[in-house]
Design a protein around this motif. Structure first.
Motif, PDB file in Angstrom:
ATOM      1  N   GLN A  62     -13.519   3.822  -4.849  1.00 36.93           N
ATOM      2  CA  GLN A  62     -13.065   4.361  -3.568  1.00 36.93           C
ATOM      3  C   GLN A  62     -14.095   4.024  -2.501  1.00 36.93           C
ATOM      4  N   LEU A 100       0.831  -1.191   0.000  1.00 36.74           N
ATOM      5  CA  LEU A 100       0.000   0.000   0.000  1.00 36.74           C
ATOM      6  C   LEU A 100       0.873   1.252   0.000  1.00 36.74           C
ATOM      7  N   LYS A 101       0.385   2.289  -0.645  1.00 37.93           N
ATOM      8  CA  LYS A 101       1.006   3.616  -0.599  1.00 37.93           C
ATOM      9  C   LYS A 101       0.048   4.513   0.173  1.00 37.93           C
ATOM     10  N   THR A 124      -2.808   4.702  -2.471  1.00 38.90           N
ATOM     11  CA  THR A 124      -3.946   3.781  -2.512  1.00 38.90           C
ATOM     12  C   THR A 124      -4.729   3.802  -1.203  1.00 38.90           C
ATOM     13  N   LEU A 128      -6.561  11.139  -1.540  1.00 43.04           N
ATOM     14  CA  LEU A 128      -6.383  10.039  -2.503  1.00 43.04           C
ATOM     15  C   LEU A 128      -6.360  10.577  -3.925  1.00 43.04           C
ATOM     16  N   LEU A 171      -9.762   4.127   0.789  1.00 47.41           N
ATOM     17  CA  LEU A 171      -9.024   3.145  -0.007  1.00 47.41           C
ATOM     18  C   LEU A 171      -9.421   3.280  -1.463  1.00 47.41           C
ATOM     19  N   MET A 172      -8.433   3.209  -2.338  1.00 46.00           N
ATOM     20  CA  MET A 172      -8.666   3.239  -3.777  1.00 46.00           C
ATOM     21  C   MET A 172      -8.267   1.891  -4.352  1.00 46.00           C
ATOM     22  N   ARG A 173      -9.195   1.275  -5.047  1.00 43.27           N
ATOM     23  CA  ARG A 173      -8.943   0.022  -5.772  1.00 43.27           C
ATOM     24  C   ARG A 173      -9.421   0.237  -7.198  1.00 43.27           C
TER      25      ARG A 173
END
Length: 168
Positions: free
Chosen positions: A123, A16-17, A91, A85, A117-119
């Motif tokens: 989000q 993760l970043k 992420t 984000l 969280l971004m996937r």
């Protein structure tokens, strides 16, 4: 310091970043991470957005949200996390806004957090409010540590929310 080292190890393990969006903690979360060797692999950026104008300009927090819910609110923290984000290559985001002075009536020591969280293009965001005791410096230090040490648990909550939204 070990608890922050564990957070860095968790972020590395999950690939993760992280970006931070900090108001009340004024960069302490990013600074705590910066003390740990290897943080450069997991820390993308840190935003210190103390004023309402900075929150709007840098993270696109709506003035209407700040006026309707107040600067110390989960709603503002949520917009800060999503804004961080969107303005970064991260992420995962943690945002904090609150009142550091314990002597203020009603809101003293109140801290609002949001984790986003971004996937792919999706989000999700979760938030919480926590109360701390102490003087201004103690509250800010507790708030920064809390924001970081909650990352593994909040990440699990975010994944569950993401799975729930996809019908899985």
């Amino acid at each position: 310091m070990q608890e922050i080292e564990r957070v860095v190890a968790f972020l590395q393990r999950e690939e993760l970043k992280l970006t931070t969006a900090e108001s009340c903690t004024c960069g302490l979360m990013a600074s705590l991470l910066g003390d740990i060797p290897g943080c450069g692999q997991v820390l993308d950026s840190g935003f210190v957005v103390y004023s309402p104008k900075a929150k709007n300009r840098l993270l696109r927090v709506e003035f209407e949200t700040m006026e309707s819910f107040g600067l110390t609110s989960e709603e503002v923290a949520r917009e800060m996390a999503v804004g961080a984000l969107n303005a970064s290559g991260a992420t995962l985001a943690v945002a904090n806004t609150g009142v550091a002075d314990d002597d203020q009536e009603d809101a003293g020591g109140t801290q609002c957090y949001a984790y986003a969280l971004m996937r792919g293009e999706r989000q999700v965001v979760v938030s919480e409010t926590v109360q701390f005791d102490g003087d201004r410096v103690e509250i800010r230090k507790q708030a920064a540590r809390h924001g970081l040490t909650q990352l593994p648990g909040m990440y699990a909550r975010l994944l569950k929310k993401l799975d729930g939204e996809s019908g899985a």
